[in-house]
Enzyme design. Structure first.
Site, PDB file in Angstrom:
ATOM      1  N   GLY A  12       0.818  -1.207   0.000  1.00  0.00           N
ATOM      2  CA  GLY A  12       0.000   0.000   0.000  1.00  0.00           C
ATOM      3  C   GLY A  12       0.850   1.255   0.000  1.00  0.00           C
ATOM      4  O   GLY A  12       1.883   1.317   0.666  1.00  0.00           O
ATOM      5  N   ARG A  73       0.602  -5.137  -5.421  1.00  0.00           N
ATOM      6  CA  ARG A  73       0.710  -6.348  -4.606  1.00  0.00           C
ATOM      7  C   ARG A  73       1.012  -7.506  -5.554  1.00  0.00           C
ATOM      8  O   ARG A  73       0.415  -7.630  -6.618  1.00  0.00           O
ATOM      9  CB  ARG A  73      -0.573  -6.576  -3.821  1.00  0.00           C
ATOM     10  CG  ARG A  73      -0.890  -5.394  -2.897  1.00  0.00           C
ATOM     11  CD  ARG A  73      -1.938  -5.740  -1.853  1.00  0.00           C
ATOM     12  NE  ARG A  73      -2.317  -4.566  -1.077  1.00  0.00           N
ATOM     13  CZ  ARG A  73      -1.643  -4.096  -0.044  1.00  0.00           C
ATOM     14  NH1 ARG A  73      -0.530  -4.694   0.330  1.00  0.00           N
ATOM     15  NH2 ARG A  73      -2.065  -3.035   0.613  1.00  0.00           N
ATOM     16  N   ILE A 128       1.020   3.693   6.298  1.00  0.00           N
ATOM     17  CA  ILE A 128       0.321   4.600   7.207  1.00  0.00           C
ATOM     18  C   ILE A 128      -0.087   3.905   8.499  1.00  0.00           C
ATOM     19  O   ILE A 128      -0.431   4.561   9.480  1.00  0.00           O
ATOM     20  CB  ILE A 128      -0.923   5.227   6.545  1.00  0.00           C
ATOM     21  CG1 ILE A 128      -2.011   4.174   6.299  1.00  0.00           C
ATOM     22  CG2 ILE A 128      -0.563   5.971   5.276  1.00  0.00           C
ATOM     23  CD1 ILE A 128      -3.360   4.771   5.936  1.00  0.00           C
ATOM     24  N   ASP A 129      -0.050   2.570   8.520  1.00  0.00           N
ATOM     25  CA  ASP A 129      -0.565   1.822   9.668  1.00  0.00           C
ATOM     26  C   ASP A 129       0.331   1.892  10.899  1.00  0.00           C
ATOM     27  O   ASP A 129      -0.104   1.568  12.000  1.00  0.00           O
ATOM     28  CB  ASP A 129      -0.778   0.357   9.289  1.00  0.00           C
ATOM     29  CG  ASP A 129      -1.834   0.176   8.213  1.00  0.00           C
ATOM     30  OD1 ASP A 129      -2.713   1.054   8.095  1.00  0.00           O
ATOM     31  OD2 ASP A 129      -1.791  -0.837   7.499  1.00  0.00           O
ATOM     32  N   ARG A 156     -17.221  16.599  13.660  1.00  0.00           N
ATOM     33  CA  ARG A 156     -17.711  17.179  14.913  1.00  0.00           C
ATOM     34  C   ARG A 156     -18.531  18.445  14.650  1.00  0.00           C
ATOM     35  O   ARG A 156     -19.546  18.688  15.323  1.00  0.00           O
ATOM     36  CB  ARG A 156     -16.547  17.489  15.858  1.00  0.00           C
ATOM     37  CG  ARG A 156     -17.012  17.961  17.230  1.00  0.00           C
ATOM     38  CD  ARG A 156     -15.865  18.100  18.210  1.00  0.00           C
ATOM     39  NE  ARG A 156     -15.224  16.831  18.500  1.00  0.00           N
ATOM     40  CZ  ARG A 156     -15.719  15.907  19.314  1.00  0.00           C
ATOM     41  NH1 ARG A 156     -16.899  16.110  19.906  1.00  0.00           N
ATOM     42  NH2 ARG A 156     -15.065  14.788  19.546  1.00  0.00           N
ATOM     43  N   LYS A 215     -25.297  14.717  27.237  1.00  0.00           N
ATOM     44  CA  LYS A 215     -24.459  14.778  26.037  1.00  0.00           C
ATOM     45  C   LYS A 215     -25.339  14.878  24.804  1.00  0.00           C
ATOM     46  O   LYS A 215     -26.273  14.099  24.624  1.00  0.00           O
ATOM     47  CB  LYS A 215     -23.582  13.521  25.946  1.00  0.00           C
ATOM     48  CG  LYS A 215     -22.540  13.549  24.844  1.00  0.00           C
ATOM     49  CD  LYS A 215     -21.418  14.505  25.163  1.00  0.00           C
ATOM     50  CE  LYS A 215     -20.338  14.476  24.089  1.00  0.00           C
ATOM     51  NZ  LYS A 215     -19.270  15.462  24.341  1.00  0.00           N
ATOM     52  N   GLN A 253      -7.033   8.349   3.521  1.00  0.00           N
ATOM     53  CA  GLN A 253      -5.954   8.455   4.507  1.00  0.00           C
ATOM     54  C   GLN A 253      -4.576   8.210   3.892  1.00  0.00           C
ATOM     55  O   GLN A 253      -3.561   8.598   4.457  1.00  0.00           O
ATOM     56  CB  GLN A 253      -6.183   7.457   5.643  1.00  0.00           C
ATOM     57  CG  GLN A 253      -7.424   7.749   6.457  1.00  0.00           C
ATOM     58  CD  GLN A 253      -7.881   6.537   7.251  1.00  0.00           C
ATOM     59  OE1 GLN A 253      -7.588   6.416   8.424  1.00  0.00           O
ATOM     60  NE2 GLN A 253      -8.596   5.629   6.607  1.00  0.00           N
TER      61      GLN A 253
END
Length: 321
Positions: A12, A73, A128-129, A156, A215, A253
């Site tokens: 990846g 891969r 990135i992991d 958010r 909340k 990501q």
């Protein structure tokens, strides 16, 4: 004494891979070596997609995401006959050593080339992991972390406007470094890590108690592969009576311009890999520990060194919920 080296990216993609390639190429050229780029990883090596690189080949790539060499891969590399042909192809170009940028699967390929064919390889952790042993950080992790935090911040905004519960699925496979770090930085009310058994009922009860306390919205950060986040969202909405939506960040990501940390880390690691090869050290992988560049036997990185789960970080996150 080596005279020609090659570099490839495998598995990846991760932001900063181009910076690592640049670090390898320019450091090697500065030492009087010839450098070759292998396009599309081990698959490209098998298909002889090899091209000589010069300093201009890596101009204006340090800020670019992905990898200009391409990646793929290639499970066929598990076949020893395939590996033998790849070693033969490398030697047919007069190449003496190889730098492999990727994750644990890429490391395994480098290990086998070194062991079976006495071909010196050095691995750089590009994923990135952040799940590669022997290093505190992998190339691409910090950029992906910022991408995840940016997404959480945006969610958010809208969640607070609509009194909504948002579930954010974050990459990482079996390593929750991204989820835990993004959860803390994004102020997530709940963090679900892959290293701890996931209890849906306990999570829902926590949310119910939070709503009773007043909340109005919440963000749940969860590592990929733990559960179907869309079905979880439906269950939470049915139980607590708040609109709940799931967002899978996915491959977003992996993309984007690498942050300064990743550019510097990748550049340093690329140069360090060349130094190792010049010293005749093949079969190693590069890492950073306590701000210092280090190298380990690549076999240890694959088999023996266990990643340290950020249990203390998760404990902090739980206290901040």
């Amino acid at each position: 004494m080596i005279k020609k080296i090659a570099v490839l990216t495998s598995g990846g993609d991760a932001p900063g891979m181009n910076a690592a390639i640049r670090g390898v190429v320019r450091s090697a050229l500065a030492e009087g070596l010839e450098v070759f780029g292998i396009y599309d990883g081990y698959q490209g090596l098998y298909n002889n997609k090899i091209k000589q690189l010069n300093r201009y080949s890596v101009s204006d790539v340090i800020n670019r995401g992905g990898t200009f060499l391409g990646s793929a891969r290639f499970p066929e590399f598990k076949d020893p006959n395939i590996r033998a042909k790849c070693a033969e192809i490398l030697r047919s170009h007069g190449i003496d050593a190889l730098v492999v940028i990727g994750g644990d699967g890429s490391y395994m390929g480098a290990k086998l080339l070194t062991e079976e064919h006495s071909f010196p390889c050095v691995g750089l952790p590009g994923t990135i992991d952040n799940d590669v042993a022997g290093t505190d950080y992998t190339i691409g992790y910090q950029t992906a972390l910022q991408t995840a935090v940016d997404a959480i911040d945006r969610l958010r905004d809208t969640s607070s406007s609509h009194q909504r519960i948002s579930i954010v699925e974050i990459m990482g496979r079996h390593c929750s470094d991204l989820t835990i770090s993004a959860g803390i930085a994004g102020g997530c009310e709940y963090i679900v890590a892959s290293e701890i058994e996931f209890n849906r009922e306990e999570l829902i009860q926590q949310i119910e108690r939070s709503i009773i306390r007043g909340k109005r919205h919440a963000i749940i950060a969860i590592t990929e592969l733990l559960t179907d986040v869309h079905s979880l969202a439906k269950e939470i909405e049915a139980r607590v009576g708040h609109e709940t939506r799931a967002t899978v960040l996915g491959h977003i990501q992996r993309g984007g311009s690498p942050c300064a940390f990743d550019r510097i880390l990748a550049s340093r690691m690329g140069a360090y890999a060349v130094d190792l090869l010049l010293q005749g050290k093949g079969g190693y992988c590069v890492g950073i520990q306590n701000e210092q560049l280090v190298h380990h036997d690549i076999i240890d990185a694959i088999n023996n060194m266990q990643r340290v789960f950020k249990a203390d970080w998760l404990k902090v996150a739980k206290r901040l919920e």
